[in-house]
Scaffold this active site. Sequence first.
Site, PDB file in Angstrom:
ATOM      1  N   GLY A  56       0.764  -4.944   0.861  1.00  0.00           N
ATOM      2  CA  GLY A  56      -0.480  -5.180   0.215  1.00  0.00           C
ATOM      3  C   GLY A  56      -0.185  -5.642  -1.156  1.00  0.00           C
ATOM      4  O   GLY A  56      -1.157  -6.323  -1.697  1.00  0.00           O
TER       5      GLY A  56
ATOM      6  N   GLU B 277       4.340  -4.957   7.206  1.00  0.00           N
ATOM      7  CA  GLU B 277       3.760  -3.813   7.888  1.00  0.00           C
ATOM      8  C   GLU B 277       4.123  -3.750   9.353  1.00  0.00           C
ATOM      9  O   GLU B 277       4.324  -2.703   9.732  1.00  0.00           O
ATOM     10  CB  GLU B 277       2.337  -4.324   7.584  1.00  0.00           C
ATOM     11  CG  GLU B 277       1.715  -4.094   6.321  1.00  0.00           C
ATOM     12  CD  GLU B 277       1.773  -5.493   5.524  1.00  0.00           C
ATOM     13  OE1 GLU B 277       2.490  -6.141   5.888  1.00  0.00           O
ATOM     14  OE2 GLU B 277       0.919  -5.437   4.739  1.00  0.00           O
TER      15      GLU B 277
ATOM     16  N   GLU C 212      -0.652  -9.272  -0.403  1.00  0.00           N
ATOM     17  CA  GLU C 212      -1.894  -9.582  -0.314  1.00  0.00           C
ATOM     18  C   GLU C 212      -2.717  -9.643  -1.598  1.00  0.00           C
ATOM     19  O   GLU C 212      -3.724 -10.450  -1.739  1.00  0.00           O
ATOM     20  CB  GLU C 212      -2.586  -8.627   0.664  1.00  0.00           C
ATOM     21  CG  GLU C 212      -1.916  -8.751   2.007  1.00  0.00           C
ATOM     22  CD  GLU C 212      -2.305  -7.600   3.126  1.00  0.00           C
ATOM     23  OE1 GLU C 212      -1.674  -6.374   2.846  1.00  0.00           O
ATOM     24  OE2 GLU C 212      -2.831  -7.699   4.073  1.00  0.00           O
TER      25      GLU C 212
ATOM     26  N   ALA D   3       0.991  -1.177  -0.111  1.00  0.00           N
ATOM     27  CA  ALA D   3      -0.138  -0.014   0.022  1.00  0.00           C
ATOM     28  C   ALA D   3       0.853   1.208  -0.028  1.00  0.00           C
ATOM     29  O   ALA D   3       2.040   1.203   0.289  1.00  0.00           O
ATOM     30  CB  ALA D   3      -0.848  -0.271   1.407  1.00  0.00           C
TER      31      ALA D   3
HETATM   32  C1  LIG Z   1      -3.635  -0.988   3.285  1.00  0.00           C
HETATM   33  C2  LIG Z   1      -3.825  -2.627   3.570  1.00  0.00           C
HETATM   34  C3  LIG Z   1      -2.689  -3.071   4.262  1.00  0.00           C
HETATM   35  C4  LIG Z   1      -1.111  -2.821   3.535  1.00  0.00           C
HETATM   36  C5  LIG Z   1      -0.307  -2.169   4.006  1.00  0.00           C
HETATM   37  C6  LIG Z   1       0.998  -2.267   3.286  1.00  0.00           C
HETATM   38  O1  LIG Z   1       1.044  -2.661   2.416  1.00  0.00           O
HETATM   39  S1  LIG Z   1       2.017  -1.239   3.964  1.00  0.00           S
HETATM   40  C7  LIG Z   1       3.461  -1.234   3.040  1.00  0.00           C
HETATM   41  C8  LIG Z   1       4.487  -2.431   3.302  1.00  0.00           C
HETATM   42  N1  LIG Z   1       5.379  -2.283   2.231  1.00  0.00           N
HETATM   43  C9  LIG Z   1       6.600  -1.933   2.459  1.00  0.00           C
HETATM   44  O2  LIG Z   1       6.802  -1.818   3.595  1.00  0.00           O
HETATM   45  C10 LIG Z   1       7.870  -2.085   1.480  1.00  0.00           C
HETATM   46  C11 LIG Z   1       8.066  -0.505   1.353  1.00  0.00           C
HETATM   47  N2  LIG Z   1       9.100  -0.326   0.354  1.00  0.00           N
HETATM   48  C12 LIG Z   1      10.700  -0.764   0.552  1.00  0.00           C
HETATM   49  O3  LIG Z   1      10.923  -1.459   1.577  1.00  0.00           O
HETATM   50  C13 LIG Z   1      11.389  -0.701  -0.517  1.00  0.00           C
HETATM   51  O4  LIG Z   1      10.969   0.472  -1.404  1.00  0.00           O
HETATM   52  C14 LIG Z   1      11.900  -1.900  -1.351  1.00  0.00           C
HETATM   53  C15 LIG Z   1      12.578  -2.781  -0.494  1.00  0.00           C
HETATM   54  C16 LIG Z   1      10.667  -2.567  -2.003  1.00  0.00           C
HETATM   55  C17 LIG Z   1      12.677  -1.460  -2.653  1.00  0.00           C
HETATM   56  O5  LIG Z   1      13.667  -0.950  -2.442  1.00  0.00           O
HETATM   57  P1  LIG Z   1      14.519   0.047  -3.367  1.00  0.00           P
HETATM   58  O6  LIG Z   1      15.940   0.495  -2.762  1.00  0.00           O
HETATM   59  O7  LIG Z   1      14.795  -0.967  -4.693  1.00  0.00           O
HETATM   60  O8  LIG Z   1      13.861   1.156  -4.115  1.00  0.00           O
HETATM   61  P2  LIG Z   1      13.278   2.454  -3.186  1.00  0.00           P
HETATM   62  O9  LIG Z   1      13.151   2.219  -1.763  1.00  0.00           O
HETATM   63  O10 LIG Z   1      14.537   3.494  -3.404  1.00  0.00           O
HETATM   64  O11 LIG Z   1      11.832   2.763  -3.642  1.00  0.00           O
HETATM   65  C18 LIG Z   1      11.791   3.522  -4.800  1.00  0.00           C
HETATM   66  C19 LIG Z   1      10.650   4.359  -4.878  1.00  0.00           C
HETATM   67  O12 LIG Z   1       9.493   3.741  -4.615  1.00  0.00           O
HETATM   68  C20 LIG Z   1       8.813   4.383  -3.433  1.00  0.00           C
HETATM   69  N3  LIG Z   1       8.126   3.237  -2.700  1.00  0.00           N
HETATM   70  C21 LIG Z   1       8.187   2.107  -2.492  1.00  0.00           C
HETATM   71  N4  LIG Z   1       7.671   1.216  -1.859  1.00  0.00           N
HETATM   72  C22 LIG Z   1       6.593   2.040  -1.635  1.00  0.00           C
HETATM   73  C23 LIG Z   1       5.336   2.131  -0.865  1.00  0.00           C
HETATM   74  N5  LIG Z   1       4.913   0.779  -0.343  1.00  0.00           N
HETATM   75  N6  LIG Z   1       4.801   3.117  -0.671  1.00  0.00           N
HETATM   76  C24 LIG Z   1       4.935   4.607  -1.017  1.00  0.00           C
HETATM   77  N7  LIG Z   1       6.218   4.428  -1.756  1.00  0.00           N
HETATM   78  C25 LIG Z   1       7.170   3.386  -1.915  1.00  0.00           C
HETATM   79  C26 LIG Z   1       9.872   4.815  -2.588  1.00  0.00           C
HETATM   80  O13 LIG Z   1       9.621   5.804  -1.265  1.00  0.00           O
HETATM   81  C27 LIG Z   1      10.807   5.266  -3.705  1.00  0.00           C
HETATM   82  O14 LIG Z   1      10.440   6.440  -4.012  1.00  0.00           O
HETATM   83  P3  LIG Z   1      11.238   7.964  -3.939  1.00  0.00           P
HETATM   84  O15 LIG Z   1      11.459   8.051  -2.396  1.00  0.00           O
HETATM   85  O16 LIG Z   1      12.430   7.926  -4.617  1.00  0.00           O
HETATM   86  O17 LIG Z   1      10.421   8.997  -4.385  1.00  0.00           O
END
Ligand SMILES: CCC/C=C/C(=O)SCCNC(=O)CCNC(=O)[C@H](O)C(C)(C)COP(=O)([O-])OP(=O)([O-])OC[C@H]1O[C@@H](n2cnc3c(N)ncnc32)[C@H](O)[C@@H]1OP(=O)([O-])[O-]
Length: 296
Positions: free
Chosen positions: A147, A170, A150, A104
């Site tokens: 998400g 999460e 999911e 998400a």
């Molecule tokens: C609602 C129902 C319940 C669900 C809850 C959830 O899913 S909670 C979520 C659970 N998921 C997580 O916690 C995973 C969160 N993500 C990560 O941990 C890492 O991005 C990665 C490990 C997937 C990739 O690492 P990497 O070093 O290869 O890449 P990078 O980190 O440089 O990302 C590139 C760009 O994408 C952006 N972006 C990425 N994901 C999201 C996001 N979810 N959101 C927004 N933005 C996101 C990131 O900010 C960046 O943009 P910026 O800042 O440059 O403008």
Amino acid sequence: MSARALGKIIIQKVLTENVHIKHKLAANVRLLSTPSGIYEYINVTKTGSNGSVGLIQLNRPKALNALCNGLVNEVGQALDILEADSSVGAIVITGSEKAFAAGADIKEMANKTYSETYSENFTQNWARVSTVRKPVLAAVNGFALGGGCELAMMCDIIYAGETAKFGQPEILLGVLPGVGGTQRLTRAIGKSKAMEIVLTGNQVPAQEAEKMGLVSKIFPVDQLVNETVKIAEKIASNSQLANAAAKECVNVAFETTLTEGLHFEKRMFHGCFATKDQKEGMAAFIEKRKANFTNE
Ligand SMILES: CCC/C=C/C(=O)SCCNC(=O)CCNC(=O)[C@H](O)C(C)(C)COP(=O)([O-])OP(=O)([O-])OC[C@H]1O[C@@H](n2cnc3c(N)ncnc32)[C@H](O)[C@@H]1OP(=O)([O-])[O-]
């Protein structure tokens, strides 16, 4: 720019940089759009022979396909259209090679309050995927986190690319999975493994996810979408009535006792004998020819 010109650009994008649809499949690609215009966050095409497979590609590359509200709404709209299109027998949802979806949209939800999430019934629009009656296949390359994982689990079958990674991180954000992560994961792989994934937030490589039973099969990254579409095409060539009934039966297995489930399955089986497709399918076998199902 006219909608037609925009459409052309998007088709070209789909064909050149996106999902490795090979020429045979690409020839069948047709652009679909919402009633109000072109999608912003997804590409939607019909592919496979006779356009029998609806292909939804999440296309928000800068945010690794983070599932913002607009994207989730568009997926819902596309599913409505594909569900209503009788020429479509199965649907594939995919992302890019780097990310199926990284969860998400954290930036979008970071400042939400409890009263907002509760009064908006936040995430209710996600449920559409799990209510589709046609078979839905997830083709997961790259990250399927939160998400994103999911969303994949809402689909009926998950195929993964060799480098796919699944996870429910999460907990690291101070929350927990909110659209079925704890429930579907536990049913798919059992309590201990599900608990480990949910409580550690660790990413699970495709090979491990396949061993646990979360993933049905693994393909090379560049062949994943093609192979998934091929399987979807095979499924789409079945009677759509039989597909929907079989899907309902498998889903009931998660919700009910064995006795109830067996009873339900038997009744659904009986029901098939009311269809023209049952007559056609069995006649085709006896006459040693290919069945021509009309979904009646
Ligand atoms: C609602 C129902 C319940 C669900 C809850 C959830 O899913 S909670 C979520 C659970 N998921 C997580 O916690 C995973 C969160 N993500 C990560 O941990 C890492 O991005 C990665 C490990 C997937 C990739 O690492 P990497 O070093 O290869 O890449 P990078 O980190 O440089 O990302 C590139 C760009 O994408 C952006 N972006 C990425 N994901 C999201 C996001 N979810 N959101 C927004 N933005 C996101 C990131 O900010 C960046 O943009 P910026 O800042 O440059 O403008």
